[in-house]
Design a protein around this motif. Structure first.
Motif, PDB file in Angstrom:
ATOM      1  N   THR A 155       0.626  -1.345  -0.184  1.00 58.58           N
ATOM      2  CA  THR A 155       0.091  -0.052  -0.127  1.00 58.58           C
ATOM      3  C   THR A 155       0.835   1.338  -0.075  1.00 58.58           C
ATOM      4  O   THR A 155       0.342   2.345  -0.265  1.00 58.58           O
ATOM      5  N   LEU A 156       1.864   1.227   0.062  1.00 56.80           N
ATOM      6  CA  LEU A 156       3.039   2.536   0.108  1.00 56.80           C
ATOM      7  C   LEU A 156       3.888   2.598  -0.925  1.00 56.80           C
ATOM      8  O   LEU A 156       4.493   3.921  -0.877  1.00 56.80           O
ATOM      9  N   THR A 157       3.869   2.045  -2.064  1.00 59.84           N
ATOM     10  CA  THR A 157       4.521   2.269  -3.118  1.00 59.84           C
ATOM     11  C   THR A 157       4.054   3.720  -3.707  1.00 59.84           C
ATOM     12  O   THR A 157       2.773   3.642  -3.944  1.00 59.84           O
ATOM     13  N   THR A 158       4.927   4.534  -4.362  1.00 58.87           N
ATOM     14  CA  THR A 158       4.374   5.707  -4.777  1.00 58.87           C
ATOM     15  C   THR A 158       4.927   6.024  -6.098  1.00 58.87           C
ATOM     16  O   THR A 158       4.355   6.823  -6.965  1.00 58.87           O
ATOM     17  N   ALA A 159       5.647   5.054  -6.576  1.00 62.44           N
ATOM     18  CA  ALA A 159       6.428   5.345  -8.109  1.00 62.44           C
ATOM     19  C   ALA A 159       5.564   5.368  -9.084  1.00 62.44           C
ATOM     20  O   ALA A 159       4.223   4.480  -8.948  1.00 62.44           O
ATOM     21  N   GLY A 160       5.309   6.041  -9.960  1.00 60.41           N
ATOM     22  CA  GLY A 160       4.090   6.114 -11.083  1.00 60.41           C
ATOM     23  C   GLY A 160       2.741   7.015 -10.614  1.00 60.41           C
ATOM     24  O   GLY A 160       2.202   7.322 -11.639  1.00 60.41           O
ATOM     25  N   LYS A 161       2.885   7.258  -9.415  1.00 64.10           N
ATOM     26  CA  LYS A 161       1.706   8.004  -8.875  1.00 64.10           C
ATOM     27  C   LYS A 161       1.984   9.403  -9.182  1.00 64.10           C
ATOM     28  O   LYS A 161       3.081   9.895  -9.431  1.00 64.10           O
ATOM     29  N   LYS A 162       0.778  10.275  -9.119  1.00 63.85           N
ATOM     30  CA  LYS A 162       1.097  11.658  -9.434  1.00 63.85           C
ATOM     31  C   LYS A 162       1.995  12.309  -8.700  1.00 63.85           C
ATOM     32  O   LYS A 162       2.131  12.263  -7.329  1.00 63.85           O
ATOM     33  N   GLY A 163       2.935  13.093  -9.581  1.00 63.31           N
ATOM     34  CA  GLY A 163       3.949  13.912  -8.775  1.00 63.31           C
ATOM     35  C   GLY A 163       5.193  13.101  -8.415  1.00 63.31           C
ATOM     36  O   GLY A 163       6.210  13.798  -8.289  1.00 63.31           O
ATOM     37  N   SER A 164       5.355  11.721  -8.638  1.00 59.06           N
ATOM     38  CA  SER A 164       6.380  11.015  -8.199  1.00 59.06           C
ATOM     39  C   SER A 164       7.369  11.435  -9.555  1.00 59.06           C
ATOM     40  O   SER A 164       7.029  11.667 -10.483  1.00 59.06           O
ATOM     41  N   VAL A 165       8.850  11.351  -9.224  1.00 63.29           N
ATOM     42  CA  VAL A 165       9.795  11.767 -10.049  1.00 63.29           C
ATOM     43  C   VAL A 165      10.600  10.359 -10.562  1.00 63.29           C
ATOM     44  O   VAL A 165      11.490  10.189  -9.745  1.00 63.29           O
ATOM     45  N   ASP A 166      10.602  10.199 -11.693  1.00 63.32           N
ATOM     46  CA  ASP A 166      11.723   9.112 -12.100  1.00 63.32           C
ATOM     47  C   ASP A 166      12.953   9.549 -12.054  1.00 63.32           C
ATOM     48  O   ASP A 166      13.097  10.488 -12.689  1.00 63.32           O
ATOM     49  N   LEU A 167      14.204   9.065 -11.498  1.00 58.61           N
ATOM     50  CA  LEU A 167      15.565   9.448 -11.379  1.00 58.61           C
ATOM     51  C   LEU A 167      16.393   8.642 -12.584  1.00 58.61           C
ATOM     52  O   LEU A 167      16.889   9.363 -13.366  1.00 58.61           O
ATOM     53  N   ASP A 168      16.273   7.588 -12.606  1.00 56.93           N
ATOM     54  CA  ASP A 168      17.130   6.906 -13.368  1.00 56.93           C
ATOM     55  C   ASP A 168      16.531   5.551 -14.004  1.00 56.93           C
ATOM     56  O   ASP A 168      17.513   4.599 -14.369  1.00 56.93           O
ATOM     57  N   GLY A 169      15.511   5.375 -14.012  1.00 57.87           N
ATOM     58  CA  GLY A 169      14.851   3.947 -14.337  1.00 57.87           C
ATOM     59  C   GLY A 169      15.037   2.851 -13.259  1.00 57.87           C
ATOM     60  O   GLY A 169      14.514   1.704 -13.488  1.00 57.87           O
ATOM     61  N   ARG A 170      15.461   3.173 -12.110  1.00 62.05           N
ATOM     62  CA  ARG A 170      15.511   2.438 -11.045  1.00 62.05           C
ATOM     63  C   ARG A 170      14.921   2.783  -9.853  1.00 62.05           C
ATOM     64  O   ARG A 170      14.338   2.101  -8.892  1.00 62.05           O
ATOM     65  N   PHE A 171      15.119   3.950  -9.823  1.00 66.58           N
ATOM     66  CA  PHE A 171      14.548   4.775  -8.371  1.00 66.58           C
ATOM     67  C   PHE A 171      13.903   6.238  -8.756  1.00 66.58           C
ATOM     68  O   PHE A 171      14.021   6.596  -9.824  1.00 66.58           O
ATOM     69  N   ALA A 172      12.936   6.252  -7.881  1.00 65.20           N
ATOM     70  CA  ALA A 172      11.803   7.225  -8.034  1.00 65.20           C
ATOM     71  C   ALA A 172      11.676   8.422  -6.808  1.00 65.20           C
ATOM     72  O   ALA A 172      11.596   7.763  -5.795  1.00 65.20           O
ATOM     73  N   MET A 173      11.811   9.814  -6.984  1.00 65.08           N
ATOM     74  CA  MET A 173      11.814  10.475  -5.645  1.00 65.08           C
ATOM     75  C   MET A 173      10.270  10.613  -5.464  1.00 65.08           C
ATOM     76  O   MET A 173       9.353  10.931  -6.229  1.00 65.08           O
ATOM     77  N   HIS A 174       9.867  10.596  -4.116  1.00 60.50           N
ATOM     78  CA  HIS A 174       8.541  10.854  -3.613  1.00 60.50           C
ATOM     79  C   HIS A 174       8.233  12.172  -4.277  1.00 60.50           C
ATOM     80  O   HIS A 174       8.559  12.980  -4.037  1.00 60.50           O
ATOM     81  N   PRO A 175       6.737  12.007  -4.244  1.00 61.54           N
ATOM     82  CA  PRO A 175       5.820  13.183  -4.934  1.00 61.54           C
ATOM     83  C   PRO A 175       6.397  14.560  -3.982  1.00 61.54           C
ATOM     84  O   PRO A 175       6.438  15.624  -4.579  1.00 61.54           O
ATOM     85  N   ALA A 176       6.455  14.430  -2.768  1.00 61.98           N
ATOM     86  CA  ALA A 176       6.519  15.544  -1.835  1.00 61.98           C
ATOM     87  C   ALA A 176       7.907  16.143  -2.060  1.00 61.98           C
ATOM     88  O   ALA A 176       8.413  17.396  -1.549  1.00 61.98           O
ATOM     89  N   LEU A 177       8.940  15.443  -2.574  1.00 63.21           N
ATOM     90  CA  LEU A 177      10.319  16.043  -2.861  1.00 63.21           C
ATOM     91  C   LEU A 177      10.193  16.505  -4.503  1.00 63.21           C
ATOM     92  O   LEU A 177      11.455  17.008  -4.774  1.00 63.21           O
ATOM     93  N   SER A 178       9.159  16.587  -5.297  1.00 62.73           N
ATOM     94  CA  SER A 178       9.343  16.994  -6.405  1.00 62.73           C
ATOM     95  C   SER A 178       9.831  18.417  -6.556  1.00 62.73           C
ATOM     96  O   SER A 178      10.276  18.755  -7.827  1.00 62.73           O
ATOM     97  N   PRO A 179       9.669  19.317  -5.455  1.00 67.55           N
ATOM     98  CA  PRO A 179      10.230  20.643  -5.918  1.00 67.55           C
ATOM     99  C   PRO A 179      11.886  20.549  -6.145  1.00 67.55           C
ATOM    100  O   PRO A 179      12.437  21.555  -6.714  1.00 67.55           O
ATOM    101  N   LEU A 180      12.182  19.356  -5.726  1.00 71.43           N
ATOM    102  CA  LEU A 180      13.734  19.199  -6.113  1.00 71.43           C
ATOM    103  C   LEU A 180      14.139  18.727  -7.502  1.00 71.43           C
ATOM    104  O   LEU A 180      15.361  18.665  -7.735  1.00 71.43           O
TER     105      LEU A 180
END
Length: 393
Positions: free
Chosen positions: A68-93
């Motif tokens: 229930t906790l995965t966020t990759a692919g959800k609105k606002g998440s940031v794909d970094l390198d094809g392996r890792f995604a940044m949480h939507p709350a960190l999207s300003p970065l």
């Protein structure tokens, strides 16, 4: 009476005035060092869940661990390198990632193991000692304070601790200043007498106190009590102010990362505050940002599996966050251990594959040229720096 600034700060002599009367007695920590590079250390209290902040969505075992906790692919998440995604709350970065000014180190830890106490874990994190039971160095001081002893020409203004709370990170024999954005500089008659006595003997203290009073007056004119509220933005803004002057090192802490319940909701605010702190630092530092490294550390990670309350519990392997123009580029560093049950530490935690202190040591060397033997012996006793981390340019 021979009254010096150091005797005052160590002895807590107040002559009836509150500690808040002098911003140098409250909890913003700065240090001044030779050279043009800057370092900001942010302690993330409560044990940041690195698996949420920088989610390893490329690991096929993630979904089973966190249904229930995965966020990759959800609105606002940031794909970094094809392996890792940044949480939507960190999207300003995200713009910093695009500019090569944001990096992460996964699966790191201090030597602290198994007890998973916030208090002990944070003490060891800031002390920099090497004992797995949480025992500290004999001086019970902070690794950043010990590092100041390796900087020729360092003085009190070189390093500053920012915020209300004491930071062990900068406690120790070497001089450093402390300052809180919400310090009330309204002095009692006794405090004024004390101030006159100190400043008569120490022009440095006089200049610092005058600057504190001027900044406090500016905040009052901008909105009184509301303007002095201590939050991520105010801590970062004050740090940037100091780093544009003589200070070269600043440290402060942000809390709220103990996400045992309803993590999807509760982690958004602290991650948003972290993003705000970093973007405020960049804006406030201006061209100095190019010579700055921001290093964010936490006492330990959280469990790989989500718990029955849709949260996570105290773990081991964690995450470091780096930002700044001094970085070598955007990258998720670290030796990824995997999330198979057989790969977990004690069948529950992300397995630590590197020592957080090693990366901190290389950061100090890269910014300030400190010698490796001294870093391994005096600043982080027991650490082996090994090969260069290459996080900085």
């Amino acid at each position: 009476m021979d009254l010096t600034r150091r005797a005052l700060l160590r002895g807590g002599l107040t002559l009836g005035c509150s500690a808040a009367a002098f911003p140098l007695m409250t909890r913003v920590t700065f240090a001044a060092a030779p050279g043009d590079n800057r370092l900001v250390v942010i302690v993330l209290r409560g044990a940041l869940d690195g698996l949420a902040a920088v989610e390893p969505y490329g690991d096929r075992d993630l979904a089973a661990m966190r249904p229930t906790l995965t966020t990759a692919g959800k609105k606002g998440s940031v794909d970094l390198d094809g392996r890792f995604a940044m949480h939507p709350a960190l999207s300003p970065l995200a713009p910093l990632w695009g500019a090569g000014e944001l990096s992460f180190v996964h699966a790191v830890s201090t030597p602290y193991r198994d007890k998973r106490s916030h208090f002990d874990g944070q003490d060891l994190l800031e002390n920099g000692g090497g004992r797995a039971d949480g025992g500290m160095t004999s001086g019970r001081d902070g690794w950043l304070n010990r590092a100041l002893g390796l900087l020729p020409g360092a003085k009190a203004q070189t390093a500053i601790a920012v915020g209300r709370e004491n930071m062990l990170l900068l406690d120790g024999d070497n001089p450093a200043l402390s300052w809180s954005p919400d310090s009330d500089l309204a002095l009692t008659p006794q405090a004024l007498d004390l101030y006159r006595m100190i400043s008569a003997q120490d022009p440095l203290f006089d200049a610092a106190a005058r600057e504190a009073a001027a900044l406090d007056a500016e905040r009052d004119m901008a909105g009184g009590e509301a303007a002095r509220r201590v939050d991520a933005a105010s801590l970062a803004a004050l740090s940037a102010d100091m780093l544009r002057g003589e200070a070269r090192i600043a440290a402060f802490s942000l809390g709220g990362y103990d996400t045992h319940r309803d993590q999807d909701r509760t982690i958004r605010k602290p991650l948003g505050q972290l993003a705000e702190a970093i973007t405020t630092l960049k804006a406030g530092l201006g061209p100095i940002w190019e010579r700055t490294a921001v290093m964010c550390v936490t006492e330990f990670g959280r469990t790989a599996r989500e718990n029955g309350s849709r949260g996570t519990d105290h773990g081991t392997g964690g995450l470091m966050v780096y930002a700044g123009g001094a970085l070598s580029g955007a990258k998720v560093h670290g030796d990824w251990p995997g999330l198979k049950p057989s790969d977990l530490y004690q069948d529950r935690d992300l397995a630590p594959t590197d020592d957080l202190r090693r990366h901190a040591a290389w950061t100090l060397r890269g910014l300030f040229g400190m010698e490796i033997p001294a870093l391994e012996r005096e600043v982080f006793p027991g650490v082996s720096m090994g090969s260069e981390s290459r996080i900085l340019a």
